[in-house]
Scaffold this active site. Sequence first.
Site, PDB file in Angstrom:
ATOM      1  CG  HIS A   1      -2.331  94.181  71.885  1.00 32.66           C
ATOM      2  ND1 HIS A   1      -2.127  95.197  70.982  1.00 32.66           N
ATOM      3  CD2 HIS A   1      -1.639  94.531  73.007  1.00 32.66           C
ATOM      4  CE1 HIS A   1      -1.351  96.117  71.524  1.00 32.66           C
ATOM      5  NE2 HIS A   1      -1.037  95.734  72.752  1.00 32.66           N
ATOM      6  CD  GLU A   2      -1.444  92.334  76.304  1.00 30.50           C
ATOM      7  OE1 GLU A   2      -0.223  92.214  76.494  1.00 30.50           O
ATOM      8  OE2 GLU A   2      -2.028  93.439  76.348  1.00 30.50           O
TER       9      GLU A   2
ATOM     10  CG  HIS B   1       3.130  93.152  73.802  1.00 31.14           C
ATOM     11  ND1 HIS B   1       3.829  94.113  73.103  1.00 31.14           N
ATOM     12  CD2 HIS B   1       1.913  93.704  74.075  1.00 31.14           C
ATOM     13  CE1 HIS B   1       3.080  95.191  72.957  1.00 31.14           C
ATOM     14  NE2 HIS B   1       1.911  94.967  73.534  1.00 31.14           N
TER      15      HIS B   1
END
Length: 365
Positions: free
Chosen positions: A17-18, A21
């Site tokens: 997920h990170e 980003h």
Amino acid sequence: MNILIFLLILFFLVLVHEFGHFIVAKKSGIRVDEFAIGFPPRLWKKKVGETIYSINALPLGGFVKIFGENPDDENTNGPDKARSFVHKGRHIQAFVLVAGVLMNIIFAWFLFSVAIMIGLPAPGGYAGDRKLIDAQVSILQVLKESPAEKAGFLAGDKILSLESGGEKFEKGGVEDVMEFISTHGDRKITAEVMRGAETKEIQAMPITGILEDSSRSALGVSLGEVGILKLSFFEAISEAGKITIYVTGAVAIGLYDLIVTAIFGQADLSGLAGPVGIVGLVGDASNLGFAYLLGFTAMISVNLAVLNLLPFPALDGGRLLFVAIETIIRKRIKPVIANSLNFAGFAILILLMIVVTYNDIVRLL
């Protein structure tokens, strides 16, 4: 062991997920100050270029510290403002925010693909014209407060045989199992079931009143033919894509229903699981096999993606809402307002996590 597996699952889900980003921000020319797994206090860090990579003590999430995501005087007016999140176009901001969600969806697709190539349990109706390997009558669902739940039956148990009053059932389909149970309502039934790699014997007494036909005896289980769906590389990728789309839609609908019922004070929160509850579910999934564990992890990844899209402060969806509002009003929301809302949202999320974890512990006790 279950805790270790859970932490590994959480590590990979947060990492994926990170990373979404992180990579989109980097490619968009935005400065990334830190990429962290877990929440402080910090256990380890290493600075590579301008970015600190860290591992923290609380293994319940992670974050990417993007320059300008939380506006202040330095990233709004400072010398490096051109590389600030707040000075990028709205479409770039939106892409950075949604990248984590997209990565979780893609990761779920990957996990489902691998699971199907290994061999993933699937009901006969789902397989369509495909032939399932080792198809057996299995328990799909156990009703609450039913004889089956009290006796210890679990979803996923494969029924090997049934015995009652000197009569024994060993071979047949779902209808045959239901008929055997309904005709032995006055006696205990001893069931031999396969749970993962273990064989167990469970005794239960069928009762009337569970089914719509109140005259028929039942244990309170939903049955189905379940076997192993194993496909080739390209078939698995295609099938996994369909599963990912279906699961994402189902999770979104379920979350919407939960929120609506919560607003009207009718929500049933007993089914929500926090970290403690998920540890138990991880144990159940791992007992059923590696492919099942991969599928379970894919489900968590989809849940994480959908949850993060909620238009709630501190979540990606809340920040997306701010970007949408700024696009409409053609000016930035005051930093003090945005930061205060995000802080309040984060505090509420932590409080919700504590409540759900408390419920997990109460259920265990």
